[in-house]
Enzyme design. Structure first.
Site, PDB file in Angstrom:
ATOM      1  N   ASP A 583      10.639  59.050  72.485  1.00  0.00           N
ATOM      2  CA  ASP A 583      11.694  58.049  72.686  1.00  0.00           C
ATOM      3  C   ASP A 583      11.247  56.658  73.136  1.00  0.00           C
ATOM      4  O   ASP A 583      11.496  55.672  72.471  1.00  0.00           O
ATOM      5  CB  ASP A 583      12.706  58.564  73.720  1.00  0.00           C
ATOM      6  CG  ASP A 583      13.317  59.894  73.314  1.00  0.00           C
ATOM      7  OD1 ASP A 583      12.879  60.473  72.305  1.00  0.00           O
ATOM      8  OD2 ASP A 583      14.233  60.347  74.008  1.00  0.00           O
ATOM      9  N   GLU A 780       9.809  70.701  81.525  1.00  0.00           N
ATOM     10  CA  GLU A 780       9.805  69.877  80.309  1.00  0.00           C
ATOM     11  C   GLU A 780       8.497  69.102  80.167  1.00  0.00           C
ATOM     12  O   GLU A 780       7.966  68.939  79.068  1.00  0.00           O
ATOM     13  CB  GLU A 780      10.986  68.900  80.369  1.00  0.00           C
ATOM     14  CG  GLU A 780      11.135  68.023  79.138  1.00  0.00           C
ATOM     15  CD  GLU A 780      12.344  67.105  79.243  1.00  0.00           C
ATOM     16  OE1 GLU A 780      12.928  66.995  80.342  1.00  0.00           O
ATOM     17  OE2 GLU A 780      12.706  66.477  78.232  1.00  0.00           O
TER      18      GLU A 780
END
Ligand SMILES: *[C@@H]1O[C@H](CO)[C@@H](O)[C@H](O)[C@H]1NC(C)=O
Ligand SMILES: *[C@@H]1O[C@H](CO)[C@@H](O)[C@H](O)[C@H]1NC(C)=O
Length: 822
Positions: A583, A780
């Protein structure tokens, strides 16, 4: 094709089919493929396919039966309501939960360490094959108060089952006592896909105890009974089980207050109990209230199987499932030195089980912007403002319903399918159960629209949408995502090749049920048929990428081997290229329509190579030649367009204020992408620089894995800091795999690659393991300074790739000194 022409491997497979399906042996390939598909479908029909729930079972059939579990400690009025567990959440103070062992074909064990409710739950789920409708299943639910619990703590458990579509479902036990059931509760039902079935909810062993008290309400509803409430709920709301439960409890609370006044309520264990109103309905709540430890069973029996499931069957199945899981694990994914110890084996089993236990079946509509606004071509300077306006004007539409069989990145936070995650998820899975991986790939490909597009995030149905902020629910048909499913297809081709080379192994050696994990490899004909069936979709998908994500070489006088092979992600904003998956990784500023992205051209190289090999495998030689030409052109253009001699790394390109093409270099994952995608051969003159960059502690190397961005980059650790320093396991796997591939073939940098490989593998696995021990969770991403797990908890998607890392071979250290001195 007739049997005589098919390889000898087929015969045992055919026999196995005949045994398993109790039908006459199949006599040609199409019958065989139908049989394999049918057997796969049967053994994969049921599962905990609602991974957003701590425990939610459904078949891979849209609008069908579903079942789940809710629970809470009911010792005090204030917290009981908040403590009802149902959907996996990050903020419920869990001390860890998930599958310790799980095999999608057979079942497994999930443990839930619910610190907030001071209870540890163990749920054993097993599948029992038999009959014509995907078999039966059963679950044993056990609760044990945690150390800090009061000795006689009250816990309430609510099992529910409902029917989304047509069919019937009702309680058939004769009620001995209007105040609740003293014995087991039996439901029976029917749907056209499932046939007749029954569900028994048992009372459990005699050791179960229940709270007692003197409040007058106890006479009407003693808590040693099982309470059943049967309801008719609108199909659109039926997934909101907790709301339904609370509505039922509130009715009871209101009545009690009316009779006894708010100052004289019964104890919480009594107050938070539903009314006993069993009957027909599309939704049934079954409530039990226990004191201390407890246990009971849920037994789903398919009417077409010869015998109903009993608690005794369940006991046996729990033992055999666990044993068989361990045996298969030791065969398929045994951790290699230095991880060949009991504790790493337990860790790896848990990670694999949570990955596979996170597989779900999703069904429903999604929201797509089909406006095809001209702004979406992103051809003008300032395009990101125009596209934002166009998105604001657009009127997205509901499409579908669609269905998807997929694993999920994280059960609490991302309980839905993500395109680029899935290719990583399937890397450990394709070794464990090839046919399962192929089934999932096929499911994803079935979502492709007629142009060749697949939405990168699959938010199907209102239950899935409830977890996503509205601004992120719309999917755009010009947005891509890394084509990682091609990694899996390439791995499949590797397996087919290896099989061809291996001396013919007899299928008879494999346990009958296990044949259907690898039928597409055991039989070259079946593998071939599988590839043929998806080949047109793969081509369409590939051509969609080539045309929609094309980059511009000619308008800017760029010099390159090919004037065609250049790529640019669409959907970029000033700060983000969400479609790239990375991102907030730094890119050209400001954005420009002349940008070229090195990660995307590298992905395209991988995709082209995979497609060429696929074409070759099925004899589409003309296609293969064409793809081969593209592949060479991409390989050359990666160097021509993206290599920067001064920075000694690969870089994005953009157009500067003098209309010149210039590089935009930010060392990190993106700058090593040609290496990550296998586009850099062992003899590449650029390889040394990439290896040096990976191994440099002042740039990418850390004690815990490879950082996403170089420590020396001006944006290191800045702003959102999502892909600007943290360590991600998926990309680290690609680093590791390509180091390995470099280390095992002749080449000038073999030794350097080997040392990096050994050290990186150790650093990564040890850190993920340590954090798992410490926190109870996989994460994550990992902090490059401390190694701490961060952001999303219970991220058992691609972080589970440590399973594969552990089972990769150790390469003994080289004779020479460490890589720094090379
Ligand atoms: C899978 O099995 C179910 C239940 O037997 C059936 O309804 C469904 O049609 C099957 N699907 C396929 C693709 O065979
Ligand atoms: C299979 O054998 C061929 C010919 O010996 C060889 O070129 C190829 O690399 C082998 N493939 C695998 C996957 O072992």
């Amino acid at each position: 094709m007739h049997l005589s022409k098919i390889s000898t491997v087929l015969t045992p497979l055919l026999n196995a089919v005949a045994v398993l399906s109790s039908q006459a042996p199949a006599d040609d390939l199409s019958v065989l493929s139908q049989e394999v598909a049918r057997t796969n479908n049967q053994s994969l029909l049921w599962g905990p396919y609602k991974p957003n729930l701590y425990f939610g079972v459904r078949p891979r059939i849209p609008n069908s039966l579903f079942a789940g579990l809710m629970w809470a400690k009911v010792d005090d009025y204030a917290t009981a309501q908040q403590n009802f567990r149902h959907t996996c959440e990050q903020n419920e103070g869990m001390a860890g939960y998930g599958w310790d062992e799980y095999d999608i074909r057979k079942g497994g064990r999930q443990t839930i360490h619910d610190a907030g409710n001071s209870i540890d739950l163990t749920i054993d789920f097993v599948k029992v094959p038999g009959g014509q409708h995907g078999g039966s299943w059963a679950a044993r639910v056990k609760g044990v108060p945690r150390e800090d619990a009061l000795p006689d703590q009250s816990t309430t458990l609510v099992f529910y089952t409902g029917l989304e579509g047509l069919g019937n479902l009702g309680v058939t036990t004769e009620t001995e006592d209007v105040r609740g059931f003293e014995g087991d509760v039996k439901f029976t039902g029917y749907t056209s896909e499932l046939g007749d079935f029954s569900i028994d909810v048992t009372t459990g062993p005699e050791s179960n105890e229940h709270p007692e008290h003197g409040h007058p309400t106890y006479d009407e509803k003693p808590l040693d009974r099982t309470l059943v409430s049967s309801l008719n709920i609108h199909p659109e709301q039926i997934w909101q089980t907790k709301v339904i439960l609370f509505t039922q409890m509130k009715k009871e609370v209101d009545e009690v207050v009316k009779v006894y006044g708010a100052e004289n309520p019964p104890p919480p264990s009594q107050l938070f109990a539903i009314k006993n109103e069993p009957g027909d309905g599309n939704m049934h709540l079954v409530q039990k209230v226990f004191r201390g430890a407890f246990e009971f069973d849920i037994l789903f029996s398919s009417g077409s199987s010869s015998q109903p499931v009993t608690s005794e069957t369940l006991t046996e199945k729990i033992a055999s499932t666990s044993l068989e899981f361990s045996e298969r694990f030791d065969k398929v994914h045994p951790p290699q030195t230095p991880f060949d110890t009991e504790e790493y084996s337990e860790f790896s089993k848990s990670m694999l089980s949570n990955l596979v236990g996170g597989i779900g079946f999703f069904h429903g509509t999604d929201i797509v912007d089909r406006s095809a606004a001209p702004e979406y071509d992103e051809e003008n300077e300032g395009f990101w403002e125009e596209t934002a306006e166009a998105r604001g004007r657009a009127q997205p539409i509901l499409e579908g319903p669609k269905e998807l069989f997929t694993s999920v990145p994280s059960r609490p936070f991302f309980p839905r399918g993500f395109l680029w995650d899935e290719g990583f998820h399937l890397i450990p899975v394709i070794d464990w159960d090839t046919d399962l991986a192929l089934e999932i790939v096929k499911s994803w490909l079935s979502l492709m629209d007629e142009d060749g597009w697949i939405a990168r995030e699959q938010i199907l149905g209102s239950e899935a949408r409830s977890k996503v902020p509205p601004e992120f629910t719309v999917q755009y048909p010009h947005y891509a995502n890394p084509p990682t499913l091609f990694i899996i297809l390439e791995a499949f081709i590797d397996k087919l090749d290896a099989k061809k080379n291996a001396s013919i192994q007899t299928v008879a050696e494999t346990e009958a049920a296990d044949i259907f994990r690898s039928a597409y490899i055991e039989s070259a004909e079946l593998g071939d048929a599988y590839i043929r069936s998806i080949y047109p979709l793969l081509k369409k998908h590939y051509l969609w990428y080539r045309s929609t994500q094309k980059g511009d070489i000619k308008s800017y006088d760029r010099e390159a081997f090919s004037t065609r092979e250049a790529y640019r992600w669409r959907g970029r904003s000033v700060q983000h290229i969400l479609t790239s998956g990375l991102d907030d990784y730094p890119r050209a500023q400001p954005p420009h329509p002349g940008e070229l992205h090195v990660d995307l051209i590298s992905w395209m190289g991988m995709m082209t190579r995979a497609l060429r090999r696929i074409a070759l495998a099925i004899g589409e030689t003309e296609d293969a030649e064409e793809f081969g030409k593209y592949e060479t052109a991409i390989e050359r253009n990666i160097d021509d367009l993206h290599w920067d001699d001064d920075e000694r790394t690969y870089c994005d390109a953009t157009i500067d204020e003098y209309e010149e093409s210039v590089h935009v270099c930010h060392k990190g994952y993106i700058s090593i992408f040609p290496f990550l995608t296998g586009m850099l051969g062992p003899d590449s003159p650029r390889l040394k620089a990439i290896l040096d960059l990976i191994g440099d502690p002042e740039e990418l190397w850390s004690d815990y894995g490879i950082r996403s961005l170089s420590k020396k980059d001006e944006f290191y650790g800045t702003a959102e800091n999502y892909w600007r320093s943290p360590i991600w396991v998926n990309i680290n796997y690609l680093v590791l795999k390509n180091l390995y591939d470099t280390a095992i073939v002749p080449g000038p940098h073999k030794e350097q690659a080997r040392d990096l490989y050994s050290n990186l593998r150790k650093n990564l696995v040890e850190n993920v393991f340590r954090e798992w021990k410490k926190t109870g969770f996989a994460w994550e991403q990992y902090n490059p300074e401390t190694g701490n797990g961060q952001r999303t908890q219970h991220f058992t998607g691609w972080t589970s790739m440590v399973v594969k890392m552990m089972s990769m071979p150790e390469l003994p250290a080289s004779e020479q000194k460490g890589h720094d001195e090379l």
